[in-house]
Scaffold this motif. Structure first.
Motif, PDB file in Angstrom:
ATOM      1  N   LYS A  62       0.849  -1.182   0.000  1.00 11.42           N
ATOM      2  CA  LYS A  62       0.000   0.000   0.000  1.00 11.42           C
ATOM      3  C   LYS A  62       0.882   1.229   0.000  1.00 11.42           C
ATOM      4  O   LYS A  62       1.735   1.402   0.870  1.00 11.42           O
ATOM      5  CB  LYS A  62      -0.926   0.010   1.226  1.00 11.42           C
ATOM      6  CG  LYS A  62      -1.925   1.170   1.220  1.00 11.42           C
ATOM      7  CD  LYS A  62      -2.982   0.998   2.299  1.00 11.42           C
ATOM      8  CE  LYS A  62      -4.047   2.078   2.191  1.00 11.42           C
ATOM      9  NZ  LYS A  62      -5.157   1.878   3.152  1.00 11.42           N
ATOM     10  N   HIS A  64       0.982   5.179   0.346  1.00  5.43           N
ATOM     11  CA  HIS A  64       0.149   6.228   0.934  1.00  5.43           C
ATOM     12  C   HIS A  64      -0.303   7.224  -0.127  1.00  5.43           C
ATOM     13  O   HIS A  64       0.485   7.753  -0.901  1.00  5.43           O
ATOM     14  CB  HIS A  64       0.934   6.954   2.029  1.00  5.43           C
ATOM     15  CG  HIS A  64       0.131   8.013   2.728  1.00  5.43           C
ATOM     16  ND1 HIS A  64      -0.923   7.705   3.578  1.00  5.43           N
ATOM     17  CD2 HIS A  64       0.205   9.363   2.687  1.00  5.43           C
ATOM     18  CE1 HIS A  64      -1.448   8.820   4.036  1.00  5.43           C
ATOM     19  NE2 HIS A  64      -0.789   9.839   3.515  1.00  5.43           N
ATOM     20  N   GLY A  65      -1.601   7.454  -0.158  1.00  5.35           N
ATOM     21  CA  GLY A  65      -2.177   8.432  -1.071  1.00  5.35           C
ATOM     22  C   GLY A  65      -2.381   7.931  -2.487  1.00  5.35           C
ATOM     23  O   GLY A  65      -2.935   8.654  -3.322  1.00  5.35           O
ATOM     24  N   THR A 192       6.470   2.305   7.049  1.00  2.76           N
ATOM     25  CA  THR A 192       6.235   3.342   6.042  1.00  2.76           C
ATOM     26  C   THR A 192       7.393   3.432   5.056  1.00  2.76           C
ATOM     27  O   THR A 192       7.181   3.501   3.835  1.00  2.76           O
ATOM     28  CB  THR A 192       6.039   4.704   6.728  1.00  2.76           C
ATOM     29  OG1 THR A 192       4.911   4.635   7.617  1.00  2.76           O
ATOM     30  CG2 THR A 192       5.788   5.801   5.703  1.00  2.76           C
ATOM     31  N   ARG A 195       7.624   0.139   3.104  1.00  5.59           N
ATOM     32  CA  ARG A 195       6.331  -0.246   2.526  1.00  5.59           C
ATOM     33  C   ARG A 195       6.064  -1.735   2.745  1.00  5.59           C
ATOM     34  O   ARG A 195       5.787  -2.493   1.802  1.00  5.59           O
ATOM     35  CB  ARG A 195       6.259   0.127   1.050  1.00  5.59           C
ATOM     36  CG  ARG A 195       6.426   1.609   0.773  1.00  5.59           C
ATOM     37  CD  ARG A 195       5.676   2.065  -0.459  1.00  5.59           C
ATOM     38  NE  ARG A 195       6.110   1.441  -1.685  1.00  5.59           N
ATOM     39  CZ  ARG A 195       6.917   1.997  -2.583  1.00  5.59           C
ATOM     40  NH1 ARG A 195       7.401   3.201  -2.363  1.00  5.59           N
ATOM     41  NH2 ARG A 195       7.232   1.364  -3.686  1.00  5.59           N
TER      42      ARG A 195
END
Length: 246
Positions: A62, A64-65, A192, A195
């Protein structure tokens, strides 16, 4: 009778099958979570739970954004420990590149103990993030006393060893290295940056190197996700043949 799979696992199985059969290709963005939830006639919570299964397997990431994407298969590397120089052995077609960010900071927290310096001593951090294609692969933070840091370390390298070789130009020869390996879950920052799923274990390697006087001249903190890393340590036994005098 075999128990019926839960709804989230049934959804994960279906998406996994589409990926393995090529109906959804590596690098392709999945439909939005709202669209997938509607397609499978489940709640968004159930759909996200199904995606979490695929995140944990390293099949889907995933961003972000942007949404959920099918991850390109990441090649495994082998961390070769037990020597004065850290090395990684990538597979022949891994095509890893390392980006380097250099920051000057003051010693704090565990860095004080690792480097054996007083609080607020000037240090230089080399943040090395390796990539395979567009996907983050592994992370290393290297800390050296500020006076031993070079300013011309390349910001792009083909391997972690290239950064190490450049740092070795200024520091004294190494005489002892201590490595500690821990398997743990990633921190939120590591999730983050790399990922990866928060449920995917990582190998956390703490490497401390000292010169012949016993002074610590480098501390490295490596984070290697378990789905793409092996660690191999080799011990070399040196035997000294004695000589007898007349």
């Amino acid at each position: 009778m075999r128990p019926m799979p839960s709804r989230r696992h049934a959804i994960a199985d279906d998406i996994r099958d589409k990926i393995s059969s090529g109906r959804i290709k590596a690098g392709e963005r999945l439909p939005s979570e709202a669209q997938l939830a509607s397609d499978y006639a489940v709640s968004t919570a159930t759909l996200r739970s199904a995606l979490a299964v695929l995140h944990g397997e390293g099949l889907v990431e995933k961003i972000h954004g942007k949404g959920n994407f099918v991850r390109y298969p990441l090649r495994r590397i082998t961390y070769l420990g037990g020597g004065l120089t850290p090395r990684t052995k990538p597979s022949a077609d891994s095509a890893l590149r390392v980006s380097v960010r250099i920051t000057n900071l003051q010693a704090h927290g565990q860095l004080i103990g690792l480097l054996g310096v007083s609080a607020s001593s000037p240090l230089t951090e080399f943040l090395c993030l390796s990539h395979q294609g567009k996907s983050p692969h592994s992370l290393a933070r290297i800390y050296v006393p500020h006076e031993l840091a070079l300013t011309d370390v390349p910001t792009e390298s083909r391997c972690y060893e290239g950064v190490e070789a450049k740092l070795a130009e200024l520091r004294p020869p190494l005489a002892a290295v201590r490595e500690r390996v821990t398997a743990r879950l990633p921190t939120p920052e590591e999730v983050t940056t790399l990922r990866i799923s928060s449920a995917l274990a990582v190998l956390a390697i703490t490497r401390v190197a000292a010169d012949r006087t016993g002074r610590v001249v480098e501390a490295a903190l490596l984070v290697l996700p378990d789905d793409r890393t092996d660690a191999l340590f080799t011990t070399h036994h040196v035997t000294h043949e004695g000589t007898s005098g007349e």
